[in-house]
Design a protein around this motif. Structure first.
Motif, mmCIF file in Angstrom:
data_model
loop_
_atom_site.group_PDB
_atom_site.id
_atom_site.type_symbol
_atom_site.label_atom_id
_atom_site.label_comp_id
_atom_site.label_asym_id
_atom_site.label_seq_id
_atom_site.Cartn_x
_atom_site.Cartn_y
_atom_site.Cartn_z
ATOM 1 N N LYS A 1 34.288 107.326 -12.615
ATOM 2 C CA LYS A 1 34.665 108.730 -12.457
ATOM 3 C C LYS A 1 33.880 109.391 -11.323
ATOM 4 O O LYS A 1 32.858 108.882 -10.857
ATOM 5 C CB LYS A 1 34.409 109.494 -13.754
ATOM 6 C CG LYS A 1 32.948 109.457 -14.215
ATOM 7 C CD LYS A 1 32.760 110.153 -15.554
ATOM 8 C CE LYS A 1 31.321 110.047 -16.031
ATOM 9 N NZ LYS A 1 31.108 110.733 -17.316
ATOM 10 N N THR A 2 34.358 110.560 -10.924
ATOM 11 C CA THR A 2 33.640 111.371 -9.939
ATOM 12 C C THR A 2 32.348 111.894 -10.560
ATOM 13 O O THR A 2 32.349 112.387 -11.693
ATOM 14 C CB THR A 2 34.514 112.567 -9.503
ATOM 15 O OG1 THR A 2 35.693 112.062 -8.895
ATOM 16 C CG2 THR A 2 33.775 113.454 -8.520
ATOM 17 N N VAL A 3 31.254 111.767 -9.800
ATOM 18 C CA VAL A 3 29.975 112.339 -10.244
ATOM 19 C C VAL A 3 29.664 113.511 -9.320
ATOM 20 O O VAL A 3 29.239 113.329 -8.180
ATOM 21 C CB VAL A 3 28.847 111.297 -10.216
ATOM 22 C CG1 VAL A 3 27.500 111.950 -10.540
ATOM 23 C CG2 VAL A 3 29.139 110.165 -11.191
ATOM 24 N N ALA A 4 29.913 114.718 -9.837
ATOM 25 C CA ALA A 4 29.703 115.933 -9.045
ATOM 26 C C ALA A 4 28.622 116.817 -9.636
ATOM 27 O O ALA A 4 28.142 117.738 -8.984
ATOM 28 C CB ALA A 4 30.999 116.722 -8.932
ATOM 29 N N LYS A 5 28.247 116.529 -10.877
ATOM 30 C CA LYS A 5 27.211 117.332 -11.538
ATOM 31 C C LYS A 5 26.388 116.436 -12.448
ATOM 32 O O LYS A 5 26.766 115.293 -12.737
ATOM 33 C CB LYS A 5 27.823 118.493 -12.315
ATOM 34 C CG LYS A 5 28.827 118.116 -13.376
ATOM 35 C CD LYS A 5 29.422 119.355 -14.016
ATOM 36 C CE LYS A 5 30.338 119.041 -15.197
ATOM 37 N NZ LYS A 5 31.526 118.266 -14.788
ATOM 38 N N LEU A 6 25.297 116.963 -12.903
ATOM 39 C CA LEU A 6 24.340 116.212 -13.720
ATOM 40 C C LEU A 6 25.011 115.549 -14.920
ATOM 41 O O LEU A 6 24.803 114.362 -15.184
ATOM 42 C CB LEU A 6 23.234 117.164 -14.177
ATOM 43 C CG LEU A 6 22.163 116.599 -15.125
ATOM 44 C CD1 LEU A 6 21.411 115.460 -14.457
ATOM 45 C CD2 LEU A 6 21.197 117.704 -15.536
ATOM 46 N N GLU A 7 25.853 116.280 -15.615
ATOM 47 C CA GLU A 7 26.465 115.768 -16.849
ATOM 48 C C GLU A 7 27.391 114.583 -16.600
ATOM 49 O O GLU A 7 27.662 113.794 -17.516
ATOM 50 C CB GLU A 7 27.244 116.889 -17.560
ATOM 51 C CG GLU A 7 26.385 117.965 -18.177
ATOM 52 C CD GLU A 7 25.824 118.969 -17.159
ATOM 53 O OE1 GLU A 7 24.927 119.756 -17.515
ATOM 54 O OE2 GLU A 7 26.290 118.945 -15.986
ATOM 55 N N ASP A 8 27.886 114.441 -15.376
ATOM 56 C CA ASP A 8 28.813 113.348 -15.076
ATOM 57 C C ASP A 8 28.156 111.971 -15.149
ATOM 58 O O ASP A 8 28.844 110.947 -15.224
ATOM 59 C CB ASP A 8 29.423 113.540 -13.678
ATOM 60 C CG ASP A 8 30.343 114.742 -13.603
ATOM 61 O OD1 ASP A 8 30.905 115.127 -14.648
ATOM 62 O OD2 ASP A 8 30.491 115.300 -12.499
ATOM 63 N N LEU A 9 26.834 111.941 -15.112
ATOM 64 C CA LEU A 9 26.130 110.657 -15.199
ATOM 65 C C LEU A 9 26.095 110.115 -16.625
ATOM 66 O O LEU A 9 25.826 108.920 -16.828
ATOM 67 C CB LEU A 9 24.694 110.800 -14.678
ATOM 68 C CG LEU A 9 24.533 110.826 -13.162
ATOM 69 C CD1 LEU A 9 23.131 111.281 -12.779
ATOM 70 C CD2 LEU A 9 24.833 109.457 -12.562
ATOM 71 N N ASN A 10 26.367 110.957 -17.597
ATOM 72 C CA ASN A 10 26.340 110.521 -18.989
ATOM 73 C C ASN A 10 27.306 109.366 -19.216
ATOM 74 O O ASN A 10 28.479 109.438 -18.853
ATOM 75 C CB ASN A 10 26.699 111.674 -19.927
ATOM 76 C CG ASN A 10 25.625 112.750 -19.973
ATOM 77 O OD1 ASN A 10 24.463 112.472 -19.668
ATOM 78 N ND2 ASN A 10 25.996 113.963 -20.340
ATOM 79 N N GLY A 11 26.797 108.301 -19.815
ATOM 80 C CA GLY A 11 27.652 107.176 -20.185
ATOM 81 C C GLY A 11 27.884 106.159 -19.087
ATOM 82 O O GLY A 11 28.495 105.109 -19.338
ATOM 83 N N ILE A 12 27.437 106.419 -17.877
ATOM 84 C CA ILE A 12 27.635 105.456 -16.793
ATOM 85 C C ILE A 12 26.542 104.386 -16.860
ATOM 86 O O ILE A 12 25.352 104.694 -16.880
ATOM 87 C CB ILE A 12 27.621 106.148 -15.417
ATOM 88 C CG1 ILE A 12 28.887 106.989 -15.238
ATOM 89 C CG2 ILE A 12 27.511 105.119 -14.289
ATOM 90 C CD1 ILE A 12 28.989 107.699 -13.909
ATOM 91 N N LYS A 13 26.980 103.133 -16.929
ATOM 92 C CA LYS A 13 26.035 102.016 -16.938
ATOM 93 C C LYS A 13 25.675 101.727 -15.479
ATOM 94 O O LYS A 13 26.466 101.158 -14.725
ATOM 95 C CB LYS A 13 26.664 100.787 -17.590
ATOM 96 C CG LYS A 13 25.670 99.656 -17.861
ATOM 97 C CD LYS A 13 26.327 98.450 -18.505
ATOM 98 C CE LYS A 13 26.751 98.746 -19.930
ATOM 99 N NZ LYS A 13 27.267 97.503 -20.575
ATOM 100 N N LEU A 14 24.488 102.146 -15.085
ATOM 101 C CA LEU A 14 24.085 102.145 -13.680
ATOM 102 C C LEU A 14 23.023 101.092 -13.407
ATOM 103 O O LEU A 14 21.957 101.101 -14.026
ATOM 104 C CB LEU A 14 23.542 103.523 -13.292
ATOM 105 C CG LEU A 14 23.307 103.779 -11.809
ATOM 106 C CD1 LEU A 14 24.633 104.038 -11.087
ATOM 107 C CD2 LEU A 14 22.368 104.964 -11.613
#
Length: 337
Positions: free
Chosen positions: A160-173
């Motif tokens: 997904k697009t990561v445009a804000k802090l909350e967008d990182l939730n759940g991303i296996k990085l």
């Protein structure tokens, strides 16, 4: 007759000595140095490795030769570091972040949002502060020659697009094998997974991880765009590379040989930084043309991330030592005036 015979004998001995000397000269081989790196030969890292090899051969008059081995063929950064410490390999270039477990002061360069631009980075890395950090490596069996530039790191992922802090939730990085990077992205909400760079493409391809973070140049040269759709220009960390020499190997070199490596290292550093910076803007455009969706992180969102990382920065300060931390912050404040 005796005079003639004596002359012939002396002449034969002279020719024999000359022939022996030439044979010995032919037997003298150049000092071979294995130089390992993680990226491929066509990358900025590969191009700079060639410059380093050419300079070493030129400055030594052919008496020293670097055999450059890319694409992590000699192992991951961590594996090569251990090979250098043990004396099984002579030189390498790799991320400073993977050295934190060896020399804690290296964590200084992992500080999120430490540098505002490359001018600040150059001044600190090439100045007294950078020298102090490099010097610490000798206690651990490594010699830090020069810092190269990896660049400002940016996020990519396949979800997904990561445009804000909350967008990182759940991303296996995927992150480097480094506690600061692990703690940083856990604090930002991502599921941080430590992996060596040599395993990264396969992990992205098989969806073992969703995303990663690296400079534009590395994202392009490593073809991450084949598995990643979304790119966020976050500039969250300025990431240096460091050229390392095995201390066991270094201690066996003459002063002239050491000078060759030092001078060649500086030439390669200047080339590499110029090359990397020229390539970065083009790399971003190329990534767009490859189909990646690019989002520039807004300053307000970068500020929110900084606030979330206050405790991380405090921990880094304690880890690297308050004197080093304070000296770095004071020097940056002075430059920003």
């Amino acid at each position: 007759m005796k005079m003639i015979r004596r002359s012939l004998i002396v002449g034969a001995v002279g020719i024999g000595l000359l022939t022996s000397g030439l044979a010995q000269a032919q037997d003298i081989k150049p000092r071979l140095i294995r130089f390992g790196y993680g990226l491929n030969e066509q990358s900025n890292q590969g191009r700079a490795a060639k410059v380093l090899a050419d300079e070493v051969e030129k400055l030594s008059g052919g008496k020293m030769k670097l055999r450059t081995v890319g694409a992590a063929a000699l192992g991951s950064d961590v594996q090569m570091q251990q090979a250098l410490i043990g004396g099984a390999q002579e030189m390498m270039v790799g991320s400073t972040a993977t050295l934190v477990g060896i020399t804690k002061e290296m964590a200084l360069w992992d500080t999120p949002f430490l540098f505002n631009n490359t001018q600040e980075a150059d001044a600190i890395l090439d100045g007294p502060i950078g020298d102090k950090v490099r010097a610490k490596l000798e206690e651990k069996g490594l010699v830090g020659l020069v810092y190269w530039e990896n660049g400002f790191r940016n996020l990519t992922n396949s979800k997904k697009t990561v445009a804000k802090l909350e967008d990182l939730n759940g991303i296996k990085l995927r992150v480097m094998q480094n506690p600061v990077f692990l703690d940083t992205f856990k604090s930002l909400g991502a599921n941080a997974v430590p992996l060596p760079f040599s395993e990264l493409f396969s992990a992205l391809e098989t969806r073992a991880v969703d995303g990663q973070e690296n400079p534009f140049n590395t994202i392009l040269s490593s073809r991450f765009y084949e598995t990643q759709k979304y790119l966020t220009v976050s500039n969250h960390v300025y990431s240096p590379w460091i050229v390392l020499v095995s201390k066991k190997f270094w201690d066996g070199l003459s002063k002239d040989e050491k000078d060759v490596l030092i001078k060649a290292g500086k030439t390669s550093r200047d080339f590499e930084r110029k090359d990397t910076r020229a390539e970065a803007a083009k790399a971003l455009e190329d990534l767009k043309s490859k189909g990646m969706e690019v989002t520039v992180l807004r300053a307000t969102e970068a500020g929110r991330m900084r606030e979330k990382l206050t405790t991380i920065n405090a921990a880094i300060a304690v880890n690297v030592g308050m004197d080093l931390w304070s000296e770095t912050q004071a020097e940056l404040a002075r430059m920003r005036k």
